[in-house]
Design an enzyme around this catalytic site. Structure first.
Site, PDB file in Angstrom:
ATOM      1  N   ASP A 167     -59.783  31.029  42.775  1.00  0.00           N
ATOM      2  CA  ASP A 167     -59.070  32.153  42.162  1.00  0.00           C
ATOM      3  C   ASP A 167     -58.825  31.801  40.701  1.00  0.00           C
ATOM      4  O   ASP A 167     -57.700  31.530  40.290  1.00  0.00           O
ATOM      5  CB  ASP A 167     -57.753  32.389  42.905  1.00  0.00           C
ATOM      6  N   CYS A 182     -60.296  38.316  38.855  1.00  0.00           N
ATOM      7  CA  CYS A 182     -59.550  39.352  38.130  1.00  0.00           C
ATOM      8  C   CYS A 182     -60.364  39.900  36.964  1.00  0.00           C
ATOM      9  O   CYS A 182     -59.843  40.662  36.153  1.00  0.00           O
ATOM     10  CB  CYS A 182     -58.212  38.794  37.626  1.00  0.00           C
ATOM     11  N   CYS A 203     -45.324  58.376  30.131  1.00  0.00           N
ATOM     12  CA  CYS A 203     -44.740  57.397  29.216  1.00  0.00           C
ATOM     13  C   CYS A 203     -44.918  57.878  27.776  1.00  0.00           C
ATOM     14  O   CYS A 203     -46.042  58.188  27.358  1.00  0.00           O
ATOM     15  CB  CYS A 203     -45.425  56.052  29.403  1.00  0.00           C
TER      16      CYS A 203
END
Length: 435
Positions: free
Chosen positions: A363, A389, A70
């Site tokens: 979660d 996360c 990229c």
């Protein structure tokens, strides 16, 4: 200007993405480096025990380095590890996650499961938030530079689903011809498992008729659903197309819809693997009555429902609860109930009103669920399954449980975010008297 370190050897990678070296008895973190690099760097922040530094020159590159995919890498804040081959990224994520849990939470190495790698480390993002700005009459669109609100203008994101890259360039072309484009700070794009594309334009004006009239024929021809958001995400105005995106999870496959402003995992293929792992864990626990906190539109609740007697989901975003109920109905699931409640306090309230749960899933967002963890300790469900996360908040939230009567049976990292330092994980705990 900070001190220049003429030569620093990078020993390891750390959570956050930076390389780690040592100079004059102090740990030094340098972004954009790889283990084995020798670099010249400039200290940008100096603390008693550590320093942060910026890479000035790569003196001797590590043998582990690879070419990047990229042109914006190193400027855009989205990716940290494109300079590392994907197997090397996975190896470090597994090591970093295990080291964090072992050193900071005292978890035995035997409890650590291997990382579940992504089949494709590119083109996986099913959602993106593109930033927009008009500069000297030209539309700039892309992502923020790391640690700033400066937009890096670029036309192709290597980790974005190709259909979203194409849609982004359509909007770039269209909005360049709209004379109020300077009032549009952000474009949200998403794609479902069926290939449907949805866009949400953020507009800094309550009067949206001109924008909607301008874009409606364009998005209609392109087949892109479009919504305009003024202010909060509750203030969404339809322009054209269906509001829902649909993802597929579970066995047999379930079709789950989520609306604009709702949440679904960015990596749809890896989400299927994560959901499969959660369902298998619930089955092996022998759970019958399950509580799912932060349930969203039912990503975990509904696949689990087919394996247990009852699932109760809790979410504080009302539109997500509406979608969860709709998803249950569409998929013929009758043993799942959903409540619009804050997750904090919900387990106590629902236990008091309808009885105890033998397994609680949670979660939470990156901020974690510390108060919920303390609440669950008091309620004492036999099993707790935590999908995280953010490893640091996972470790923080585990402390009261591990010190208050729970054993960690296993923890497994998942790579939902290749080319970045982010780590998703699933952790299963059991009450000591049942383990």
């Amino acid at each position: 200007m900070g001190q220049v370190i003429d030569e620093l050897f990078i020993e390891a990678l750390t959570y956050g993405g930076s390389g780690l070296g040592r100079h004059d008895g102090k740990v030094v973190f340098v972004a954009g480096t790889a283990p084995g690099d020798r670099v010249r760097c400039r200290v940008s922040k100096a603390k008693k025990r550590f320093a942060e530094a910026q890479l000035v020159k790569l003196l001797h590159p590590s043998v582990h380095r690879c070419s990047t995919n990229c042109p914006a890498f190193g400027q855009c804040g989205g990716c940290q590890w494109q300079h590392l081959p994907y197997p090397e990224q996975c190896s470090w994520k597994e090591k970093i996650f295990a080291d964090l849990l072992q050193r900071q939470a005292g978890i035995a190495a035997a409890c650590m499961r291997p990382l579940v790698a992504a089949p494709d480390p590119w083109h996986y993002r099913s959602r993106a938030q593109l930033k927009l700005r008009s500069v000297n009459g030209q539309l700039v669109m892309g992502f923020y530079r790391r640690g700033s609100h400066f937009i890096i203008d670029h036309r192709h994101c290597a980790i974005l689903d190709p259909r979203l890259n194409k849609a982004a360039q359509l909007f770039r072309s269209w909005l360049s011809g709209f004379h109020h484009a300077h009032r549009i700070p952000q474009l949200d794009l998403g794609v479902g498992d069926g290939g449907q594309i949805r866009a949400v334009l953020h507009y800094l004006d309550r009067h949206t008729a001109e924008l909607k009239d301008f874009l409606r024929p364009l998005v209609t021809e392109a087949g892109i659903s479009l919504f305009v958001q003024t202010g909060r995400k509750e203030n969404l105005q339809p322009v054209w197309g269906e509001e829902d995106l649909r993802i597929e999870v579970g066995e047999p496959p379930l079709q789950l819809a989520y609306g604009p402003g709702g949440f679904a995992q960015i990596n749809l293929e890896q989400n299927q693997r994560l959901v499969k792992g959660v369902v298998e864990a619930v089955v092996r626990c022998g759970a019958k009555r399950v509580l799912d906190l932060y349930c969203g539109m039912g990503n975990l609740s509904l696949p689990v429902a087919g394996k247990v007697k009852e699932v109760v989901g809790v979410e504080n975003f009302a539109p997500a609860i509406a979608k969860a109920r709709q998803n249950a109905q569409v998929n013929g699931i009758v043993n799942a109930a959903f409540h619009h409640l804050p997750s904090e306090g919900a387990a106590s309230h629902l236990t008091a009103s309808s009885g105890s749960f033998d397994l609680v899933m949670l979660d939470p967002p990156r901020s974690g669920a510390y108060e919920v963890a303390k609440e669950l300790l008091a309620l004492g469900p036999r099993h707790i399954l935590y999908v995280s996360c953010e490893p640091p908040t996972l470790i923080r939230d585990l402390q009261p449980l591990l010190h208050g009567g729970y054993d960690l049976l296993w923890s497994q990292p998942y790579d939902l975010f290749p080319q970045t330092h982010h780590i998703e994980s699933v952790t299963l705990l059991c009450r000591k008297d049942d383990s």
